[in-house]
Design a protein around this motif. Sequence first.
Motif, PDB file in Angstrom:
ATOM      1  N   TRP A  55     117.247 -18.764 -20.457  1.00  0.00           N
ATOM      2  CA  TRP A  55     116.946 -18.091 -21.886  1.00  0.00           C
ATOM      3  C   TRP A  55     117.596 -16.885 -22.152  1.00  0.00           C
ATOM      4  N   ARG A  56     117.883 -16.530 -23.286  1.00  0.00           N
ATOM      5  CA  ARG A  56     118.522 -15.279 -23.671  1.00  0.00           C
ATOM      6  C   ARG A  56     118.119 -15.023 -24.932  1.00  0.00           C
ATOM      7  N   GLU A  57     117.816 -13.690 -25.360  1.00  0.00           N
ATOM      8  CA  GLU A  57     117.340 -13.242 -26.533  1.00  0.00           C
ATOM      9  C   GLU A  57     118.379 -13.572 -27.633  1.00  0.00           C
ATOM     10  N   PRO A  58     117.738 -14.587 -28.627  1.00  0.00           N
ATOM     11  CA  PRO A  58     118.633 -14.629 -29.683  1.00  0.00           C
ATOM     12  C   PRO A  58     118.670 -13.664 -30.666  1.00  0.00           C
ATOM     13  N   ASP A  59     119.774 -13.360 -31.545  1.00  0.00           N
ATOM     14  CA  ASP A  59     119.984 -12.249 -32.594  1.00  0.00           C
ATOM     15  C   ASP A  59     119.143 -12.776 -33.860  1.00  0.00           C
ATOM     16  N   ALA A  60     118.109 -12.108 -34.332  1.00  0.00           N
ATOM     17  CA  ALA A  60     117.481 -12.535 -35.187  1.00  0.00           C
ATOM     18  C   ALA A  60     117.971 -12.656 -36.476  1.00  0.00           C
TER      19      ALA A  60
ATOM     20  N   VAL B 148     120.770 -27.755 -32.072  1.00  0.00           N
ATOM     21  CA  VAL B 148     119.670 -26.727 -32.294  1.00  0.00           C
ATOM     22  C   VAL B 148     119.140 -26.471 -30.856  1.00  0.00           C
ATOM     23  N   GLY B 149     118.835 -25.194 -30.603  1.00  0.00           N
ATOM     24  CA  GLY B 149     118.236 -24.842 -29.222  1.00  0.00           C
ATOM     25  C   GLY B 149     116.653 -24.849 -29.456  1.00  0.00           C
ATOM     26  N   VAL B 150     116.016 -25.634 -28.647  1.00  0.00           N
ATOM     27  CA  VAL B 150     114.617 -25.596 -28.379  1.00  0.00           C
ATOM     28  C   VAL B 150     114.056 -24.858 -27.250  1.00  0.00           C
ATOM     29  N   VAL B 151     113.270 -23.939 -27.300  1.00  0.00           N
ATOM     30  CA  VAL B 151     112.757 -22.941 -26.232  1.00  0.00           C
ATOM     31  C   VAL B 151     111.555 -23.752 -25.358  1.00  0.00           C
ATOM     32  N   THR B 152     111.661 -23.883 -24.146  1.00  0.00           N
ATOM     33  CA  THR B 152     110.663 -24.366 -23.063  1.00  0.00           C
ATOM     34  C   THR B 152     110.382 -23.347 -22.406  1.00  0.00           C
ATOM     35  N   GLN B 153     109.033 -23.393 -21.700  1.00  0.00           N
ATOM     36  CA  GLN B 153     108.646 -22.410 -20.735  1.00  0.00           C
ATOM     37  C   GLN B 153     109.125 -22.511 -19.358  1.00  0.00           C
TER      38      GLN B 153
ATOM     39  N   PRO C 192     112.622 -18.711 -41.362  1.00  0.00           N
ATOM     40  CA  PRO C 192     111.487 -19.196 -41.234  1.00  0.00           C
ATOM     41  C   PRO C 192     110.805 -18.651 -39.682  1.00  0.00           C
ATOM     42  N   ASP C 193     109.476 -18.134 -39.693  1.00  0.00           N
ATOM     43  CA  ASP C 193     108.857 -17.830 -38.445  1.00  0.00           C
ATOM     44  C   ASP C 193     109.308 -18.836 -37.089  1.00  0.00           C
ATOM     45  N   TRP C 194     109.485 -19.979 -37.243  1.00  0.00           N
ATOM     46  CA  TRP C 194     109.765 -20.911 -36.167  1.00  0.00           C
ATOM     47  C   TRP C 194     111.272 -20.573 -35.718  1.00  0.00           C
ATOM     48  N   LEU C 195     112.141 -20.061 -36.585  1.00  0.00           N
ATOM     49  CA  LEU C 195     113.444 -19.822 -35.880  1.00  0.00           C
ATOM     50  C   LEU C 195     113.594 -18.558 -35.514  1.00  0.00           C
TER      51      LEU C 195
ATOM     52  N   PRO D  68     121.110 -22.166 -33.545  1.00  0.00           N
ATOM     53  CA  PRO D  68     119.885 -21.866 -34.107  1.00  0.00           C
ATOM     54  C   PRO D  68     118.888 -22.085 -32.838  1.00  0.00           C
ATOM     55  N   VAL D  69     118.098 -21.261 -32.579  1.00  0.00           N
ATOM     56  CA  VAL D  69     117.003 -21.242 -31.662  1.00  0.00           C
ATOM     57  C   VAL D  69     115.774 -21.288 -31.964  1.00  0.00           C
ATOM     58  N   VAL D  70     114.880 -22.396 -31.708  1.00  0.00           N
ATOM     59  CA  VAL D  70     113.539 -22.589 -32.310  1.00  0.00           C
ATOM     60  C   VAL D  70     112.355 -22.428 -31.329  1.00  0.00           C
ATOM     61  N   SER D  71     111.373 -21.814 -31.868  1.00  0.00           N
ATOM     62  CA  SER D  71     110.163 -22.155 -31.135  1.00  0.00           C
ATOM     63  C   SER D  71     109.410 -23.301 -31.264  1.00  0.00           C
TER      64      SER D  71
END
Length: 156
Positions: free
Chosen positions: A36-41, A97-102, A46-49, A61-64
């Motif tokens: 994980w690294r914090e993406p540049d907003a 695309v990057g998809v975040v997992t826990q 959209p809220d999921w991006l 692009p990193v999505v939730s």
Amino acid sequence: MTNVADAPESVRAMLGTLSEGQLILPYSVVQEIISWREPDALPDGPDWLLGVIPWRRWKLPVVSAERLGGGGFTAPARKAHIVVCNLLTGDEEMPCVGVVTQNVPQLVRADAETVALAEEMAETPWAAAQLLYNGAYSWVPDFQALAGALPRPSLT
């Protein structure tokens, strides 16, 4: 059309934990798993991006996954990872695309014993399939729909 008799008995997949449920990614779409690294907003996204990060020669692009799945965003845990997935569009300007997992997704085998269709499905345009994997709610992203919804101008 594929004959059911010709279908594989099991499929390799990556299983990632979300704050609620799990994400199943076909192994064939996974390019890389990164910490994980914090993406540049992106202010108009959209809220999921969540934003973009530099990856190879692109802005990834990193999505939730939680927001795509209809839930709220949970701040990534210390063990969170970004799964880089091929969008399967052939687009050379935005191939992934990057998809975040826990957590770090695990390699699993999906077969008739471990997977069943979920009877109660959440409303989301981003799911290609909603399943029960070993009894836990899981879903597979629709990468074509996601690719079509990603804002293009702000990613270049």
